[in-house]
Each structure stands twice: as structure tokens, then as C-alpha cells.
Design a protein around this motif. Structure first.
Motif, mmCIF file in Angstrom:
data_model
loop_
_atom_site.group_PDB
_atom_site.id
_atom_site.type_symbol
_atom_site.label_atom_id
_atom_site.label_comp_id
_atom_site.label_asym_id
_atom_site.label_seq_id
_atom_site.Cartn_x
_atom_site.Cartn_y
_atom_site.Cartn_z
ATOM 1 N N VAL A 130 0.854 -1.185 0.000
ATOM 2 C CA VAL A 130 0.000 0.000 0.000
ATOM 3 C C VAL A 130 0.892 1.239 0.000
ATOM 4 O O VAL A 130 1.754 1.381 0.873
ATOM 5 N N PRO A 131 0.725 2.156 -0.964
ATOM 6 C CA PRO A 131 1.501 3.400 -0.942
ATOM 7 C C PRO A 131 1.169 4.214 0.310
ATOM 8 O O PRO A 131 0.015 4.270 0.740
ATOM 9 N N ILE A 132 2.192 4.847 0.896
ATOM 10 C CA ILE A 132 1.987 5.615 2.115
ATOM 11 C C ILE A 132 2.783 6.911 2.055
ATOM 12 O O ILE A 132 3.708 7.066 1.250
ATOM 13 N N ASP A 133 2.419 7.819 2.938
ATOM 14 C CA ASP A 133 3.207 9.011 3.224
ATOM 15 C C ASP A 133 4.030 8.691 4.466
ATOM 16 O O ASP A 133 3.475 8.314 5.500
ATOM 17 N N GLU A 134 5.332 8.825 4.372
ATOM 18 C CA GLU A 134 6.189 8.435 5.491
ATOM 19 C C GLU A 134 5.861 9.213 6.767
ATOM 20 O O GLU A 134 6.077 8.725 7.877
ATOM 21 N N ALA A 135 5.314 10.417 6.622
ATOM 22 C CA ALA A 135 4.988 11.220 7.796
ATOM 23 C C ALA A 135 3.906 10.564 8.647
ATOM 24 O O ALA A 135 3.796 10.835 9.857
ATOM 25 N N LEU A 136 3.100 9.687 8.048
ATOM 26 C CA LEU A 136 2.028 9.032 8.788
ATOM 27 C C LEU A 136 2.548 8.032 9.812
ATOM 28 O O LEU A 136 1.786 7.579 10.681
ATOM 29 N N THR A 137 3.810 7.672 9.721
ATOM 30 C CA THR A 137 4.368 6.673 10.639
ATOM 31 C C THR A 137 4.840 7.298 11.952
ATOM 32 O O THR A 137 5.365 6.582 12.814
ATOM 33 N N THR A 138 4.648 8.598 12.128
ATOM 34 C CA THR A 138 5.210 9.274 13.304
ATOM 35 C C THR A 138 4.185 9.598 14.377
ATOM 36 O O THR A 138 4.556 9.984 15.493
ATOM 37 N N THR A 139 2.885 9.468 14.088
ATOM 38 C CA THR A 139 1.848 9.819 15.067
ATOM 39 C C THR A 139 0.754 8.764 15.088
ATOM 40 O O THR A 139 0.574 8.013 14.109
ATOM 41 N N GLU A 187 -2.411 9.376 14.976
ATOM 42 C CA GLU A 187 -3.390 9.756 13.954
ATOM 43 C C GLU A 187 -2.932 9.275 12.571
ATOM 44 O O GLU A 187 -3.743 8.831 11.756
ATOM 45 N N GLY A 188 -1.629 9.373 12.357
ATOM 46 C CA GLY A 188 -1.098 8.902 11.081
ATOM 47 C C GLY A 188 -1.250 7.402 10.911
ATOM 48 O O GLY A 188 -1.585 6.920 9.823
ATOM 49 N N VAL A 189 -1.018 6.643 11.992
ATOM 50 C CA VAL A 189 -1.177 5.189 11.922
ATOM 51 C C VAL A 189 -2.621 4.838 11.589
ATOM 52 O O VAL A 189 -2.887 3.888 10.831
ATOM 53 N N ALA A 190 -3.561 5.589 12.124
ATOM 54 C CA ALA A 190 -4.972 5.355 11.795
ATOM 55 C C ALA A 190 -5.215 5.549 10.299
ATOM 56 O O ALA A 190 -6.011 4.818 9.685
ATOM 57 N N GLN A 191 -4.503 6.516 9.701
ATOM 58 C CA GLN A 191 -4.632 6.719 8.260
ATOM 59 C C GLN A 191 -4.014 5.553 7.473
ATOM 60 O O GLN A 191 -4.514 5.180 6.416
ATOM 61 N N LEU A 192 -2.927 4.981 8.013
ATOM 62 C CA LEU A 192 -2.340 3.800 7.371
ATOM 63 C C LEU A 192 -3.331 2.643 7.362
ATOM 64 O O LEU A 192 -3.470 1.927 6.358
ATOM 65 N N VAL A 193 -4.005 2.450 8.479
ATOM 66 C CA VAL A 193 -5.004 1.379 8.571
ATOM 67 C C VAL A 193 -6.131 1.627 7.579
ATOM 68 O O VAL A 193 -6.580 0.707 6.873
ATOM 69 N N LYS A 194 -6.579 2.864 7.483
ATOM 70 C CA LYS A 194 -7.651 3.202 6.549
ATOM 71 C C LYS A 194 -7.219 2.946 5.100
ATOM 72 O O LYS A 194 -7.997 2.423 4.289
ATOM 73 N N ALA A 195 -5.962 3.299 4.793
ATOM 74 C CA ALA A 195 -5.452 3.068 3.439
ATOM 75 C C ALA A 195 -5.400 1.577 3.123
ATOM 76 O O ALA A 195 -5.696 1.150 1.994
ATOM 77 N N PHE A 196 -5.035 0.763 4.120
ATOM 78 C CA PHE A 196 -4.988 -0.677 3.886
ATOM 79 C C PHE A 196 -6.397 -1.227 3.659
ATOM 80 O O PHE A 196 -6.605 -2.059 2.756
ATOM 81 N N HIS A 197 -7.370 -0.783 4.455
ATOM 82 C CA HIS A 197 -8.748 -1.235 4.251
ATOM 83 C C HIS A 197 -9.196 -0.937 2.811
ATOM 84 O O HIS A 197 -9.817 -1.782 2.151
ATOM 85 N N SER A 198 -8.884 0.268 2.330
ATOM 86 C CA SER A 198 -9.293 0.653 0.974
ATOM 87 C C SER A 198 -8.623 -0.226 -0.073
ATOM 88 O O SER A 198 -9.262 -0.663 -1.040
#
Length: 706
Positions: free
Chosen positions: A557-566, A568-579
Motif C-alpha cells: 500500500v503506498p503511504i506518506d512516510e509522515a504518517l508513521t510518526t503519530t 493519527e497517522g497510523v490510523a490513516q495507514l489502517v484506513k489506506a490498507f482497508h481501501s
């Protein structure tokens, strides 16, 4: 100027980009025993057309992109270095046991496939790294020395090293590599954790074994090609196309030749995406590259080219898996040189055996006696025997008729043109089947896609295939006859980097992930820094491989590396994986956490700003000749030279559109126009035409995108 060369099984394609960005195509027969000679022959053809000396032409080149099947053919034929495998004691059968799966599940007579490296050349070392990276059993250097000396006695030419859990702690694998370098100077070694740090042991071992076995061959080939090109006048930068859809310096490919295995076919979707964006409406594109030997198919969805780690050399489960990320291209043995035969039961077959460049189809007059699809198309009137390769070669119609009569028509008790039509139709069905495997079998609707026809033999079948698949539009770019070579000029200097670092969204290890992201970012930046001054721009793209708990397979899954620091960002990673999971499998568990297995970075360096070609507008008139249409009989057809077709005028089949490098058959009922770029845009018979809004379908099972 920049050059791109794709060495195929039948023809060597050369594309030249001049100082104004204009592209031109040249073809010369491939010389299998000496591929570089075929490349120089193509440059000789170009020099003659441009009215200059070959040395002067080569001397004016800044870059040369080269795609080759040299490594792939070596693996398929077993013409590789004598290679040994060094692995952890107690695990010598990793290449024997492979992964589960078989074709023909009820066929108990098929022999179990041989391992890529025989057990007699597999050697164990006493060591063990645990799954968390801990040293369970220390490696004894003296034992490695003994193994190295045994390898010397066996006169091995290359060594692959794959130890358990070296992807977590590579200390033991590095020590083995150090000892082998000391004891076996000059013998190339591949360490699995450096080449392919993937979790699955068979794939890691297989990729290391294939890579090591190719190093002597490809090092010699690349060095020889560089020297002979330099001797002929080329002093620019030599780049090799890679199976991941990018390019690398030739020296980098010599160090890891597995990158070059499917280098040619991987470039066709890069070019297909470019031309589909410019000359078509549909968001999804099916890119089909028809060469003399094979028919290579890929899909571009929403501007993305899918990739996979499940690339096989040979038949799935019977050949050898590369385990290495590459563009998802499916191939069947159906091309212009595919041989036709009738078996003892009276059944017609076309392919997968090919006449190749030598002796070639019967109509080439080079000694071929058996009929091919090219012979069939000549008999059916789709080819002008006096205009093949722009008139440089004259095709022998009588030889084609004799070959079809002897090997197909007489055994089946039908007339020659009926036999030729049967060959043509069967080859078309093979091609349709290849597209269905990568589209409808994976939940993708081809009736929403533009079919992009590439390859020198693309024009024979592409419109018929588009009709069979209910594609609303078909395009054949002016660069289509050398689609892979054109894709090389469009491609970027690119390389992927991967690191394992398992964590989960409900217990995310922020500190560890930060270290891993920094590591792969550093490696990507180092690659960009060494790319040279000729790059226009650069960037790094990050992604993760993740899954739901207890799943076996992962999705990238493509990600923004900044999402790995908070958090809230991890929640966005989970959402991206669900999609991504919903898009791929049509189901998602929105309440479940995810497990992240590995982190990826892909460094990209843009080498050019590709512009669509521009072909001068003409207002010519068509000629006419008789062609045979399966199921319809002989018909009078317009015969156009591509440059003579007025831009955007609507024309109707039956017709044949010719260039010096291909001929495109327009079926009865098809509507076609020529774009300003030189692209032929076709609405197949029975199709309503492209939708006004771009659409795309869900449902791929591939693992990632480029």
C-alpha cells in the motif's frame, strides 16, 4: 540524441530520439548467437535512412537504453554458470520443496520439477539465527572455510547464499560472503538478504540462485556490449532496462543481473500508459505487445502499472519463481513467428514454438520451411510482400503458400487461404485468452478498457481482439511497432529498497519504524545522489506491505512516510490498507487491526520530459487490394500508408494501414481515425465507442503498482 534498443526473439528494435524530441523506429533481424551484432545492424539501417555514417550516429548519442532477453534465455535453456547454494544446516531442500501449487492437479504422471540448483551442489553450514534476530547457534568460520574449499574442488562458477532469518540479522550471511571472497577470488557471490530481503525463504533463495547463476554470463555480455559499442563510436551512458519498469546503469545490472530478466516486456506498459493517456478516453488500458515469439499482456488501471513477486521463468509451479518484484506481465507463445502444425489427431496448433529470427517464417526466404502466423497474414493479403520493413526485404508469397499447403491445408483437406485464416483465428484466440487471464479472471472488465497494440506483429490481430473483448476503443501508436523500446525512452532511472520490520497498528513501534524508514530513505537518497547530472528531477515513494491478523499474504500500500510518526497517522495507514483490500478482494474488515511486515522506498530519477510525437498532416488517397476475412471471404480493401491518412478523418474497414514496420488490419465494420500524433484510433465493429467519462474497474489480485 538518445537511443533505445530492445533485442527480441525475432527483431532488434531501435528507437532514436533526436535533439528536437522526435522519435523514429528502425528494425533489424536479431542475431541470436551475437546479439550485439544485431544492435549494430539496426544502427546501420538507421544511419542509411538518416544519410549519415554509423560511427557519427553513435557518437552523437548521450544515452543508450538496452533491453535484452539474454539472461532470460540463459535460464530457460540452462545455459548458466555452475552455481552452488550455501544454506543453513538442516535446510538443504529449500529449492527442492519450493512452494505449494501445481497445474493439472489430477495428472499424477508429471514428474516433480528439478530444483534450480541440484542437491549435489547444495552445501550446509552450521549456524542458526532466530526469528527475532538472536544468535541461536554461532557460525564457525573454520566450517565456512572448509565449505569454500569444497566448492573450489567442485569448480563452481558462482555461489548463492541463503541463511535462515538473514533478513533480520545478516551477520552470518555477511561472514559467509567474506570467507567466500577470500577463498574463491573472482567467483561471484549473491547474498540473499542484500538482493531480496523478502520474508519467504523459497523466494529469497530462488532469486539469489538465479541472480548468482547469471553473473558470469551477464558481466561478460555487458562488458562486451559496452566495448563493442564504444569501438563503433558510442561514448555515452549505457543503461539497462529492468523488470520493475525502470532503468539502471549497466554496471548495477551486472552486479544484480536478475533485474534484467523481463526487462523488455516490462517497458511496454510504460509506453502503453503514456499513449493511452494522450490518445484514448478510457481510464483503464490493456497493453498488448506482439513480437515474433510471444504475446505479452499487462493492465494499467487509474494510471498505475501493477507489479507482482510471483513471476515465473517457465510454466507456473513447473519453472522457477524469481521472487523478485517485477511488472505483472503475462505471456503466451503467440506471435508473428509462431509455428503452425497439425497433430496426428487432425488438430491445428499455433505456437508456442517459434521460427525465431533464424530460420524465420517461410516467407523470409532464410531457410524456414514451416508456416507461421506471418506467412498466414501474407497469404491473406494483410502484408504487402514488396513493402516489408519499408521495402528493404521482399517476402516470398509462394514460399508461404507452399508451407501452409504442405503442413496445414493438405492435412486438413482445405484450401490454402482457408488454412491461413484458421491459423490467424487460432492465434487470435490464444491472444484473447492471455488477456482474459489478466482481466476477467481477476474481476476486471475489459469492455471498459482501451486496448493498446504494440509490437511489430500487433497490427494483424489487435482490432479483432478488441472486438472479441468488446473494448470500446483500440489504439495502435505510431511507436507501437517498437513499444518496449519507446517505453525505455520514457522510463525513469529507478530502484526499490526494502527492509523487514514487523509491527502492528494496535501496538505500533514508533521508534523502530522511524529507524527503518530512515534506513531505506538513506539508501534511496544515496542512489539518487549517484544518478549523475543528467537527471531532470527525483523523488522517493514509500509503501508498506501489510495484512490482517492471521492472513498469509500481504498487500503493498503506498503511504506518506509522515504518517508513521503519530497515532493519527497510523490510523490513516489502517484506513489506506482497508481501501486497498476492498479494491483488491472486494471485502474489508474495517474493525480489524493490521500487521505491517515490511517497508519499501522506491527512488525515481526523471531522465527526460516525454512529449507525444507529431506526424505531419497529409491528404493522401488509399490504394486497393483483395484481402481474405475469416468467415466473410475475399473483400476489396482500402490500403493506406499511415502518413497519407488525413488527421481526424473517419474511415471504415475493411482496410489495411501500412508503415515501414507494421501493417494494421481494420476489420469490416471498424471505424478508424489517425490522430495528430500518428496514433491509429479504432472503434471495433459492433462497439459504440469510448465513454465520455473515464472509468476503471476494481478487482485486481496483483500485489502493488508502479
Amino acid at each position: 540524441m538518445r537511443f533505445a534498443v530492445d533485442t527480441g526473439g525475432t527483431f532488434t528494435d531501435l528507437v532514436i530520439e533526436d535533439a528536437d524530441g522526435q522519435l523514429s523506429i528502425y528494425k533489424s533481424p536479431t542475431t541470436p548467437l551475437d546479439p550485439v551484432r544485431g544492435i549494430l545492424d539496426a544502427f546501420q539501417v538507421a544511419a542509411g535512412d538518416l544519410g549519415c555514417d554509423r560511427r557519427a550516429l553513435l557518437a552523437g548519442g548521450e544515452m543508450l537504453f538496452h533491453g535484452t532477453t539474454r539472461g532470460l534465455n540463459a535460464v530457460l535453456t540452462g545455459n548458466v554458470a555452475k552455481t552452488a547454494l550455501v544454506t543453513t544446516e538442516g535446510h538443504p531442500d529449500v529449492l527442492v520443496l519450493r512452494e505449494g501449487g501445481r497445474t493439472g492437479i489430477f495428472n499424477q504422471r508429471r514428474a516433480y520439477p528439478d530444483p534450480y540448483i541440484p542437491r549435489s551442489l547444495t552445501f550446509e553450514v552450521g549456524e542458526r539465527i532466530g526469528a527475532q534476530g538472536e544468535v541461536v547457534r554461532a557460525l564457525d568460520r573454520r566450517h565456512v572455510v572448509e565449505v569454500a574449499r569444497t566448492l573450489r574442488e567442485h569448480e563452481v562458477e558462482a555461489v548463492a547464499v541463503c541463511l535462515l532469518w538473514s533478513i533480520i540479522n545478516p551477520a552470518h550471511e555477511l561472514l559467509v560472503g567474506e570467507v567466500l571472497a577470500e577463498e574463491l577470488p573472482g567467483v561471484p557471490v549473491t547474498l540473499s538478504h542484500q538482493l531480496n530481503p523478502a520474508l519467504r525463504e523459497y523466494r529469497r533463495a530462488s532469486s539469489a540462485a538465479i541472480d548468482a547463476s547469471l553473473k558470469p554470463l551477464m558481466t561478460e555480455y555487458i562488458a562486451g556490449a559496452r566495448a563493442r559499442l564504444a569501438e563503433a563510436g558510442f561514448a555515452g551512458r549505457l543503461l539497462m532496462m529492468t523488470s520493475s519498469g525502470g532503468a539502471l546503469d549497466a554496471s548495477d545490472v551486472a552486479e544484480a543481473p536478475i533485474h534484467s530478466l523481463n526487462s523488455g516486456p516490462s517497458m511496454a506498459p510504460v509506453a502503453g500508459r503514456f499513449f493511452a493517456n494522450h490518445d484514448a478516453v478510457s481510464e483503464m488500458a490493456i497493453v498488448a505487445d506482439t513480437g515474433g515469439t510471444s504475446y505479452d499482456v499487462s493492465v494499467v488501471r487509474d494510471g498505475r502499472i501493477p507489479w507482482t513477486r510471483e513471476s515465473w521463468i517457465g510454466q507456473p509451479f513447473l519453472g522457477h519463481m524469481t521472487g523478485f518484484p517485477s511488472i505483472d506481465v503475462r505471456s503466451v507463445g503467440a506471435g508473428g513467428g509462431s509455428l503452425a502444425r497439425v497433430d496426428t489427431g487432425g488438430m491445428l496448433h499455433v505456437g508456442p514454438e517459434s521460427a525465431g529470427a533464424v530460420p524465420g517464417p517461410a516467407c523470409y526466404g532464410l531457410g524456414g520451411q514451416r508456416p507461421t502466423m506471418t506467412d498466414a497474414c501474407l497469404v491473406l493479403g494483410y502484408l504487402d510482400p514488396d513493402y516489408f520493413l519499408g521495402g528493404r526485404t521482399r517476402l516470398d508469397l509462394e514460399a508461404a503458400q507452399r508451407a501452409i499447403s504442405e503442413h496445414v491445408a493438405d492435412p486438413l483437406g482445405i484450401r490454402v487461404h482457408e488454412a491461413a485464416a484458421a491459423i490467424y483465428e487460432l492465434a487470435t484466440e490464444h491472444m484473447v485468452g492471455a488477456i482474459e487471464e489478466i482481466t476477467s479472471h481477476q474481476g476486471i472488465d475489459p469492455s471498459r478498457a482501451v486496448l493498446v497494440g504494440g509490437g511489430g506483429a500487433a497490427g494483424f490481430n489487435t482490432v479483432a481482439i478488441g472486438r472479441r473483448l468488446s473494448c470500446p476503443e483500440v489504439i495502435v501508436p505510431v511507436m507501437g511497432p517498437a513499444l518496449s523500446a519507446a517505453g525505455a525512452l520514457i522510463s525513469e532511472l529507478a530502484r526499490g529498497f526494502e527492509v523487514n520490520g514487523k509491527t502492528s497498528s494496535d501496538a505500533f513501534d514508533f521508534a523502530r519504524v522511524a529507524e527503518l524508514i530512515a534506513e531505506i530513505r538513506g539508501r534511496a537518497e544515496e542512489f539518487i545522489g549517484a544518478a549523475g547530472p543528467s537527471i531532470i528531477s527525483s523523488g522517493i515513494e514509500f509503501s508498506m506491505e501489510a495484512r490482517y491478523p492471521n492472513q498469509v499474504w500481504t498487500l503493498e500500500v503506498p503511504i506518506d512516510e509522515a504518517l508513521t510518526t503519530t497515532a493519527e497517522g497510523v490510523a490513516q495507514l489502517v484506513k489506506a490498507f482497508h481501501s486497498a483490500h476492498l479494491e483488491t478482494f472486494a471485502v474489508a474488515d474495517h474493525h480489524a487491526p493490521i500487521e505491517i511486515e515490511s517497508w519499501h522506498a522506491r527512488a525515481r530519477c526523471q531522465l527526460s520530459d516525454p512529449q507525444p510525437p507529431v506526424m505531419e498532416a497529409e491528404d493522401g488517397k488509399p490504394a486497393e487490394r483483395q484481402i481474405y476475412l475469416p468467415g466473410k471471404g475475399w473483400r476489396a480493401a482500402d490500403v493506406w500508408r499511415l502518413a497519407d491518412i488525413p488527421v481526424d478523418s473517419v474511415n471504415h474497414g475493411p482496410a489495411v494501414v501500412e508503415t515501414s514496420t507494421t501493417a494494421v488490419l481494420m476489420e469490416e465494420g471498424a471505424r478508424f481515425t489517425r490522430k495528430a500524433s500518428g496514433t491509429l484510433h479504432v472503434v471495433p465493429a459492433g462497439a459504440a465507442g469510448p465513454a465520455q467519462a473515464r472509468t476503471w474497474a476494481h478487482g485486481s489480485t496483483t500485489e502493488g503498482t508502479v
